[in-house]
Design an enzyme around this catalytic site. Structure first.
Site, PDB file in Angstrom:
ATOM      1  N   ASN A   1      -9.870 -12.248 -22.930  1.00 52.65           N
ATOM      2  CA  ASN A   1      -9.380 -12.994 -21.767  1.00 52.65           C
ATOM      3  C   ASN A   1      -7.860 -12.895 -21.609  1.00 52.65           C
ATOM      4  O   ASN A   1      -7.365 -12.682 -20.506  1.00 52.65           O
ATOM      5  CB  ASN A   1      -9.789 -14.472 -21.877  1.00 52.65           C
ATOM      6  CG  ASN A   1     -11.292 -14.636 -21.959  1.00 52.65           C
ATOM      7  OD1 ASN A   1     -12.031 -13.678 -21.718  1.00 52.65           O
ATOM      8  ND2 ASN A   1     -11.745 -15.831 -22.298  1.00 52.65           N
TER       9      ASN A   1
ATOM     10  N   HIS B   1       5.212  -8.242  26.407  1.00 50.52           N
ATOM     11  CA  HIS B   1       3.867  -8.264  27.021  1.00 50.52           C
ATOM     12  C   HIS B   1       3.437  -6.855  27.443  1.00 50.52           C
ATOM     13  O   HIS B   1       2.611  -6.709  28.349  1.00 50.52           O
ATOM     14  CB  HIS B   1       3.816  -9.187  28.245  1.00 50.52           C
ATOM     15  CG  HIS B   1       4.421 -10.535  28.015  1.00 50.52           C
ATOM     16  ND1 HIS B   1       3.685 -11.632  27.616  1.00 50.52           N
ATOM     17  CD2 HIS B   1       5.712 -10.965  28.090  1.00 50.52           C
ATOM     18  CE1 HIS B   1       4.485 -12.675  27.478  1.00 50.52           C
ATOM     19  NE2 HIS B   1       5.729 -12.286  27.751  1.00 50.52           N
TER      20      HIS B   1
ATOM     21  N   LYS C   1      -6.350  18.507  23.373  1.00 46.49           N
ATOM     22  CA  LYS C   1      -6.056  17.284  22.631  1.00 46.49           C
ATOM     23  C   LYS C   1      -5.162  17.486  21.417  1.00 46.49           C
ATOM     24  O   LYS C   1      -5.256  18.474  20.711  1.00 46.49           O
ATOM     25  CB  LYS C   1      -7.362  16.633  22.137  1.00 46.49           C
ATOM     26  CG  LYS C   1      -8.212  16.000  23.208  1.00 46.49           C
ATOM     27  CD  LYS C   1      -7.583  14.788  23.891  1.00 46.49           C
ATOM     28  CE  LYS C   1      -7.418  13.607  22.963  1.00 46.49           C
ATOM     29  NZ  LYS C   1      -8.691  12.975  22.628  1.00 46.49           N
TER      30      LYS C   1
ATOM     31  N   GLU D   1      -3.549   6.273  13.512  1.00 46.50           N
ATOM     32  CA  GLU D   1      -4.815   5.566  13.738  1.00 46.50           C
ATOM     33  C   GLU D   1      -5.464   5.151  12.424  1.00 46.50           C
ATOM     34  O   GLU D   1      -6.009   4.054  12.294  1.00 46.50           O
ATOM     35  CB  GLU D   1      -5.785   6.458  14.512  1.00 46.50           C
ATOM     36  CG  GLU D   1      -5.346   6.733  15.930  1.00 46.50           C
ATOM     37  CD  GLU D   1      -6.210   7.814  16.549  1.00 46.50           C
ATOM     38  OE1 GLU D   1      -7.121   7.467  17.305  1.00 46.50           O
ATOM     39  OE2 GLU D   1      -5.981   9.012  16.253  1.00 46.50           O
TER      40      GLU D   1
ATOM     41  N   GLN E   1     -13.776 -10.400 -13.328  1.00 49.88           N
ATOM     42  CA  GLN E   1     -13.887  -8.949 -13.532  1.00 49.88           C
ATOM     43  C   GLN E   1     -13.845  -8.205 -12.195  1.00 49.88           C
ATOM     44  O   GLN E   1     -13.444  -7.039 -12.135  1.00 49.88           O
ATOM     45  CB  GLN E   1     -15.198  -8.662 -14.270  1.00 49.88           C
ATOM     46  CG  GLN E   1     -15.432  -7.195 -14.560  1.00 49.88           C
ATOM     47  CD  GLN E   1     -16.475  -7.005 -15.640  1.00 49.88           C
ATOM     48  OE1 GLN E   1     -16.307  -7.459 -16.761  1.00 49.88           O
ATOM     49  NE2 GLN E   1     -17.584  -6.359 -15.300  1.00 49.88           N
TER      50      GLN E   1
HETATM   51  N1  ARG Z   1     -14.067  -6.952 -18.401  1.00 42.78           N
HETATM   52  C1  ARG Z   1     -13.533  -8.271 -18.363  1.00 42.78           C
HETATM   53  C2  ARG Z   1     -12.711  -8.440 -17.092  1.00 42.78           C
HETATM   54  O1  ARG Z   1     -12.419  -7.499 -16.489  1.00 42.78           O
HETATM   55  C3  ARG Z   1     -12.648  -8.476 -19.544  1.00 42.78           C
HETATM   56  C4  ARG Z   1     -12.648  -9.870 -20.085  1.00 42.78           C
HETATM   57  C5  ARG Z   1     -13.993 -10.215 -20.517  1.00 42.78           C
HETATM   58  N2  ARG Z   1     -14.032 -11.440 -21.222  1.00 42.78           N
HETATM   59  C6  ARG Z   1     -15.203 -11.906 -21.615  1.00 42.78           C
HETATM   60  N3  ARG Z   1     -15.193 -13.016 -22.261  1.00 42.78           N
HETATM   61  N4  ARG Z   1     -16.314 -11.292 -21.375  1.00 42.78           N
HETATM   62  O2  ARG Z   1     -12.387  -9.512 -16.671  1.00 42.78           O
END
Ligand code: ARG
Length: 461
Positions: free
Chosen positions: A109, A155, A282, A289, A321
């Site tokens: 995390n 405008h 053209k 675009e 994720q």
């Molecule tokens: N692949 C996860 C993401 O992109 C990484 C973190 C995952 N953490 C977990 N506790 N599964 O967010």
């Protein structure tokens, strides 16, 4: 063997593996995962969790993994789930059991949050450099056409004459704010979540300042829970990209209008235009675009990024994720859009005879009213007098500039002398800073040039 295999008893279903894998998106984060892992190994040694010698061995092996990633030699395997487990598993092949000590005090995390911040920081730097290049192209074009005239619109109705430089410099100004927005977004992205563990912090005395500085972050994030769950930096990047794309889309729209058959103000370079498979005459403004179209998708990225975070309970949630999709898409759209416009604009040619001829005599109506004001008439009255003259001309199919001095004096005795009624004279009469007067255009060019130059230097140092 999964990182979490102790708890989950049966082998993972292949469908589960495929569904949850983030490898496709994670590849880009691999170099950053190595940077953050090297910082962590050092911090573990500093905290006495592993020996300095082991930290050095891990560092050398991580450097090798980094080289393998850069050269495309790291083998990516679906069952390894994500980038973090890939780096660790390769590390295990290189250092054996030693690799197993690296994960103390950290979690995927805080890892993924760190990787994403490092990635975003790099893309911000690229976007900022590309903005400066596009500004330079616009400034060159503005300099080239600063003495040429075109109609200005409100405008989409003709309003007053402008130097061709004026709308081009307006686009430079808009991009200047984009650059500033990215710079601010960079400041907030550049904070370190490392040392936050999964959510509560680490139970080892990891030096978070050192973890931060090893990755070039300006310092650690204050709260461990915020550190792992915050994606504001990503949302801000995507928003800054969306607003910048919106600006590019407006520039694109100007190019499309200006290159239309009816206006014919600019000739787009052949090398950046396509023809029609059926209609031989053209020449289409494809780049413009597509930028207008691509801007729509980046606006969608903002919605996706915000919707992704708006409902998650405090802490890391797997929803996050999905955050890479809008992030990558926004960056992958914005940077090439900036680059292609920077390449194409120097090749654009204005048909300056046509732009000047296109200025209608009625675009000088305000000049007539202003003249009366200078001769003591209150503006509302002057406006009414000139409004009457305009209706008269329109009814008689005449140009406003075709009125004789006698006709003007019949409308107001304050037309004792008659102002010069040309687009150039109108432009010269402007007296405020930021206006389209020749002096103001020179001033704007000077100031915007030195701003771009300064920002260039800043980013090099
Ligand atoms: N692949 C996860 C993401 O992109 C990484 C973190 C995952 N953490 C977990 N506790 N599964 O967010």
């Amino acid at each position: 063997m999964k990182t979490w295999q102790g708890r989950i008893e049966t082998a993972a279903d292949r469908r589960f593996e495929r569904f949850t894998s983030s490898i496709e998106q994670d590849r880009r984060l691999a170099p950053y995962d190595v940077i953050a892992s090297r910082a962590h190994a050092k911090a573990l040694a500093g905290a006495g969790v592993i020996s300095t010698a082991d930290a050095e061995r891990l560092d050398l092996a991580l450097q090798q993994v980094g080289v393998e990633i850069a050269s495309g030699h790291l083998v990516w395997r679906d069952e390894l789930e994500d980038v973090h487990t890939h780096v660790e598993s390769r590390l295990r092949e290189l250092t054996g059991e030693l690799a197993d000590s690296l994960h103390a005090g950290r979690s995927r995390n805080d890892q993924v949050a760190a990787d994403l911040r490092l990635y975003t920081r790099d893309r911000i730097d690229e976007a900022m450099a590309s903005i400066l290049s596009l500004q330079s192209s616009l400034l060159d074009l503005a300099r080239r056409y600063r003495n040429d005239i075109m109609p200005g619109y409100t405008h989409l109705q003709q309003a007053q004459p402008l130097s061709i430089a004026q709308p081009l410099l307006a686009h430079v100004s808009m991009l200047g704010r984009d650059w500033e927005r990215f710079e601010e977004a960079r400041t907030r992205a550049n904070r370190s979540p490392l040392g936050s563990g999964a959510l509560a912090g680490a139970a080892f005395p990891l030096n978070r300042d050192l973890l931060a500085s090893s990755c070039g972050f300006s310092g650690p994030i204050a709260n461990s829970l915020d550190a792992v769950s915050d994606r504001d930096f990503l949302v801000e990047f995507v928003f800054a990209a969306a607003l910048c794309m919106t600006h590019l889309s407006r520039l694109a729209e100007d190019l499309i209008l200006w290159s239309s058959t009816e206006l014919g103000f600019v000739r787009l370079p052949d090398a950046f235009a396509s023809g029609s498979s059926m209609m031989p005459q053209k020449k289409n403004p494809d780049v413009a675009e597509l930028i207008r179209g691509k801007a729509a998708l980046v606006l969608g990225d903002v919605t996706a990024a915000l919707a992704l975070v708006k409902g998650i309970p405090m802490g890391y949630n797997r929803d996050l994720q999905e955050d890479k999709t809008p992030l990558y898409h926004a960056a992958d759209t914005l940077i090439p859009s900036l680059e292609i416009l920077a390449a194409m604009l120097p090749e654009i040619e204005f048909d300056t005879e046509r732009t000047e001829r296109a200025v209608s005599s009625f675009a000088l109506a305000t000049d007539l009213a202003d003249h009366l004001v200078r001769n003591g008439v209150p503006f509302r009255d002057a406006h009414a007098v000139v409004g009457g003259l305009v209706s008269d001309c329109l009814a008689r199919g005449k140009d406003l500039t075709g009125l004789t001095p006698e006709e003007l004096r019949a409308a107001s005795r304050h037309f004792a002398e008659i102002p010069e009624m040309t687009p150039r004279a109108s432009i010269r009469r402007k007296q405020t800073s930021g206006s389209t007067s020749p002096e103001s255009i020179e001033q704007q060019l000077k100031e915007m040039d030195s701003m771009v130059e300064e920002r260039r230097k800043e980013s090099r140092s």
